[in-house]
Design a protein around this motif. Sequence first.
Motif, short mmCIF file in Angstrom:
data_model
loop_
_atom_site.label_atom_id
_atom_site.label_comp_id
_atom_site.label_asym_id
_atom_site.label_seq_id
_atom_site.Cartn_x
_atom_site.Cartn_y
_atom_site.Cartn_z
N ALA A 1 0.85 -1.19 0.00
CA ALA A 1 0.00 0.00 0.00
C ALA A 1 0.89 1.24 0.00
O ALA A 1 2.05 1.19 0.42
CB ALA A 1 -0.90 0.01 1.23
N VAL A 2 0.32 2.35 -0.49
CA VAL A 2 1.02 3.63 -0.47
C VAL A 2 0.17 4.60 0.35
O VAL A 2 -1.04 4.71 0.14
CB VAL A 2 1.25 4.17 -1.90
N ALA A 3 0.80 5.26 1.31
CA ALA A 3 0.11 6.24 2.15
C ALA A 3 0.65 7.63 1.82
O ALA A 3 1.85 7.86 1.92
CB ALA A 3 0.31 5.93 3.62
N ALA B 1 2.08 11.34 -6.93
CA ALA B 1 2.29 10.19 -6.04
C ALA B 1 1.11 9.23 -6.13
O ALA B 1 1.28 8.01 -6.21
CB ALA B 1 2.49 10.68 -4.60
N MET B 2 -0.11 9.78 -6.12
CA MET B 2 -1.30 8.93 -6.19
C MET B 2 -1.38 8.16 -7.50
O MET B 2 -1.71 6.97 -7.52
CB MET B 2 -2.55 9.79 -6.01
N PRO C 1 -3.07 -0.09 -3.63
CA PRO C 1 -4.02 0.74 -2.89
C PRO C 1 -3.36 2.01 -2.37
O PRO C 1 -2.24 1.97 -1.87
CB PRO C 1 -4.45 -0.17 -1.72
N VAL C 2 -4.07 3.13 -2.51
CA VAL C 2 -3.57 4.43 -2.06
C VAL C 2 -4.47 4.91 -0.91
O VAL C 2 -5.69 4.89 -1.03
CB VAL C 2 -3.63 5.47 -3.19
N ALA C 3 -3.86 5.33 0.18
CA ALA C 3 -4.63 5.89 1.28
C ALA C 3 -4.10 7.28 1.58
O ALA C 3 -2.90 7.55 1.45
CB ALA C 3 -4.50 5.01 2.51
N VAL D 1 -9.94 9.55 -5.35
CA VAL D 1 -9.17 10.56 -6.10
C VAL D 1 -8.06 9.92 -6.94
O VAL D 1 -7.85 10.27 -8.10
CB VAL D 1 -8.58 11.62 -5.15
N ALA D 2 -7.33 8.98 -6.34
CA ALA D 2 -6.20 8.36 -7.04
C ALA D 2 -6.67 7.71 -8.35
O ALA D 2 -6.04 7.84 -9.40
CB ALA D 2 -5.52 7.31 -6.15
#
Lengths: 172, 172
Positions: free
Chosen positions: A64-66, A89-90, A99-101, B42-43
Amino acid sequence: MRVLGIDPGLTRCGVGVVEGDVGRPLRMVDVGVVRTDPALPVARRLVTIEKGLEAWIEEHRPDAVAVERVFSQHNVRTVMGTAQASGIAMVVAARREIPVALHTPSEVKAAVSGSGRADKAQVGAMVTRLLRLEAAPKPADAADALALAICHIWRGGAQSRIENALQRAASR
Amino acid sequence: MRVLGIDPGLTRCGVGVVEGDVGRPLRMVDVGVVRTDPALPVARRLVTIEKGLEAWIEEHRPDAVAVERVFSQHNVRTVMGTAQASGIAMVVAARREIPVALHTPSEVKAAVSGSGRADKAQVGAMVTRLLRLEAAPKPADAADALALAICHIWRGGAQSRIENALQRAASR
């Protein structure tokens, strides 16, 4: 769970990779900064950020990417560049189906220090303690990126426990 | 010279392709909108914008991309999404080595209408006249994208004339 935290910025993007699960010790995998040259046009700088973040994802394959959620209220002078960097980044993560949070600065501070109003030094000190580092990562953007990753592991973990509990309750 | 104008937005990105040179009639090549679903994260929406703009560049092979410069002053509620979309627009062009130019809303209005304070209707009317269209392009974002492209052709042209004059002067 391996999380890449990204503290977006046009001049410096903090990046930090942390492995861990709720209730288990956390481990820092890597930490650093993606820098761009302020003398270059913004479009060119955003491409540098894109390539830099892609290299981090390629190398560390996070689950995951935060990304820090950017608000328009504070830092009006730099907020547009920060927003553009956060968009890059997103996209870099989302187009690879990672998954992006988004977490707010207050959420991150509260997660690592217990207070949503903790200052930079407190966040740095807690990151150092939680990851059992010898010194606080520098610059502050790098420490913030690690704090984001820690926040995501803990919040994500809590979220999963709630979902699991609901599923168990529903299947009874 | 063929220019792709992009009016960035998270829900709607206006896109317009115009061909022309200073002192010659302008020609609209294509106009449209890249839309994203507000229900998605949004991503994911930024990835849709990236793919949409890439398709426009692939199809029309512009010599330059003109993006509206976003300010943090107005539209505080939507400005972050707009900034993120503008970042994606810049990166999509810059990583293909296509020159990216930013023009402010006032510069665009002044270029097509003679006044930096023209309203949407005036800009739409002038775009319709300058491109000899039968009706103003809808939605307004699409007309704004065409106005951006026109602004770039005219400003770029003026810029080139100045540079040429300086070169001639220098070589005497």
